[in-house]
Design a protein around this motif. Structure first.
Motif, short mmCIF file in Angstrom:
data_model
loop_
_atom_site.label_atom_id
_atom_site.label_comp_id
_atom_site.label_asym_id
_atom_site.label_seq_id
_atom_site.Cartn_x
_atom_site.Cartn_y
_atom_site.Cartn_z
N ILE A 173 0.87 -1.17 0.00
CA ILE A 173 0.00 0.00 0.00
C ILE A 173 0.91 1.22 0.00
CG2 ILE A 173 -1.75 1.31 1.24
CD1 ILE A 173 -2.75 -1.36 2.41
N ASP A 174 0.90 1.95 -1.10
CA ASP A 174 1.73 3.14 -1.23
C ASP A 174 0.82 4.31 -1.60
OD1 ASP A 174 3.55 5.13 -1.65
OD2 ASP A 174 4.70 4.10 -3.18
N ARG A 175 0.45 5.08 -0.57
CA ARG A 175 -0.43 6.22 -0.74
C ARG A 175 -1.76 5.80 -1.38
NH1 ARG A 175 4.10 9.50 -3.73
NH2 ARG A 175 4.78 7.33 -4.02
N ASP A 176 -1.99 6.14 -2.64
CA ASP A 176 -3.26 5.83 -3.29
C ASP A 176 -3.17 4.66 -4.25
OD1 ASP A 176 -1.62 7.14 -5.01
OD2 ASP A 176 -3.13 8.54 -5.78
N ARG A 177 -2.23 3.76 -4.00
CA ARG A 177 -2.10 2.55 -4.80
C ARG A 177 -2.09 1.33 -3.89
NH1 ARG A 177 -3.22 5.97 -7.81
NH2 ARG A 177 -2.25 6.53 -9.82
N TYR A 178 -2.93 0.35 -4.22
CA TYR A 178 -3.13 -0.83 -3.39
C TYR A 178 -2.94 -2.07 -4.27
CZ TYR A 178 -5.54 2.70 -0.56
OH TYR A 178 -5.85 3.83 0.16
N THR A 179 -1.85 -2.78 -4.06
CA THR A 179 -1.57 -3.94 -4.91
C THR A 179 -1.26 -5.17 -4.06
OG1 THR A 179 0.77 -3.28 -5.10
CG2 THR A 179 -0.73 -2.54 -6.84
N CYS A 180 -1.61 -6.34 -4.60
CA CYS A 180 -1.30 -7.58 -3.89
C CYS A 180 -1.02 -8.68 -4.91
CB CYS A 180 -2.43 -7.99 -2.95
SG CYS A 180 -3.95 -8.49 -3.78
N ALA A 181 -0.50 -9.80 -4.41
CA ALA A 181 0.04 -10.85 -5.27
C ALA A 181 -1.01 -11.81 -5.82
CB ALA A 181 1.10 -11.64 -4.50
N GLY A 182 -2.26 -11.68 -5.42
CA GLY A 182 -3.27 -12.61 -5.91
C GLY A 182 -3.37 -13.85 -5.03
N GLY A 183 -4.09 -14.86 -5.54
CA GLY A 183 -4.29 -16.05 -4.72
C GLY A 183 -5.02 -15.70 -3.43
N MET A 184 -4.40 -16.03 -2.30
CA MET A 184 -4.96 -15.71 -0.99
C MET A 184 -4.53 -14.34 -0.47
SD MET A 184 -6.76 -18.41 -0.22
CE MET A 184 -7.01 -18.36 1.55
#
Length: 320
Positions: A156-167
């Protein structure tokens, strides 16, 4: 922080063809559970794609009914791009333009599994840290050498929310629900989903190599860690032994005893496995894959690959 009397947060999910059922479900189920357990409409969800209509997941019988992009304003509290398959080869100018308009309007953006690759292609991840499914990390770094891509579970970097997928969306949504409504509701959601092993953002995406090979001797564990982190720039047996704090002879003995082969034979197999993974999962050229796995030229790489797998890299890629 939201309360039960405030407006629900509106989360959008842009579904890219080939997206995975697990990734999508892991993102939306915690929000549904938060609404149920909080006895309030904390979250509202909208599902979007380029054409609208039924958007099947990787399990064709399952999917979401979506609204066409052209018929909805991207004024979400967060707009997540959900992508799987080969997201770096995805090209749709309408999607990229729509994401750029959303970014210019100040809409926070997120990427799930391969979603960050779609965001990067749209040019909306500049100066932002982010992550992507581990299968795409090497190609992302090759394609975007200045990108701030990290091998993390979620970022989570300011207004960007990313994750690796799966669980991983479960863990990211736990963090978002905590920020919005407090730890008690987030814990209740995790208990409801029997997700008691909540992971932090910096948790690894893959099983630790030492655990994967079930080794316990410290020198052998160090060797495996070194090998796993030196795919592109291989090191010698002598260097491995020195860095592991044992003699070369002892390292060979330990490797044969616990892994059934010499350190350098094991090293080659790890590099070849990485090469096969990259050929299967990315569109990188064979020459680029060769360099990325520590070979100085394609011919040597092809010989070693065929020796390992019974067919050359070009034949493997054609089969895929």
């Amino acid at each position: 922080m939201n309360t039960s009397t405030s407006q629900p947060r509106h989360f959008g999910f842009l579904l890219i063809p080939g997206y995975a059922l697990m990734s999508a479900a892991s993102a939306v189920e915690p929000l549904r559970a938060a609404n149920l357990l909080g006895r309030a409409g904390h979250y509202r969800m909208s599902f979007v794609n380029a054409e609208g209509g039924w958007a099947p997941t990787s399990v064709a019988a399952c999917g979401f009914q979506t609204v066409p992009m052209a018929e909805i304003e991207a004024d979400f509290d967060i707009l997540f791009v959900v992508a799987g398959g080969d997201p770096l080869s995805f090209r749709d100018p309408r999607v990229s333009a729509w994401l750029r308009r959303a970014a210019r309007a100040g809409t926070p953006l997120g990427g799930i599994s391969g979603g960050a690759a779609i965001l990067a292609a749209a040019g909306v991840m500049s100066q932002r840290r982010y992550t992507v499914h581990w299968l795409h990390l090497d190609e992302m770094r090759e394609t975007y050498p200045d990108a701030l891509v990290e091998r993390r579970l979620f970022v989570i970097d300011r207004d960007r929310y990313t994750c690796a997928g799966g669980m991983a969306p479960l863990d990211m949504m736990h963090a978002l629900i905590t920020a919005d409504h407090g730890i008690e509701l987030a814990r209740s959601v995790s208990d409801w989903l029997i997700h008691t092993g909540i992971r932090q953002a910096e948790a690894p995406q893959q099983l630790d190599p030492v655990q994967r090979y079930d080794v316990h001797h410290p020198a052998l564990a160090a060797m495996i860690q070194l090998i796993s982190s030196h795919i592109a720039d291989p090191i010698t047996l002598s260097d491995l032994a020195t860095l592991c704090g044992v003699s070369a002879r002892q390292l060979v003995r330990l490797s044969r005893q616990h892994l059934g082969e010499t350190p350098m034979s094991f090293y080659r197999k790890v590099r070849m496995a990485k090469a096969a993974e990259m050929l299967n999962q990315t569109s990188m050229s064979i020459e680029t894959v060769a360099v990325a796995t520590g070979f100085t030229n394609r011919s040597h790489f092809s010989r070693m690959f065929k020796q390992q797998f019974g067919k050359g890299p070009a034949a493997l890629r054609r089969a895929v």
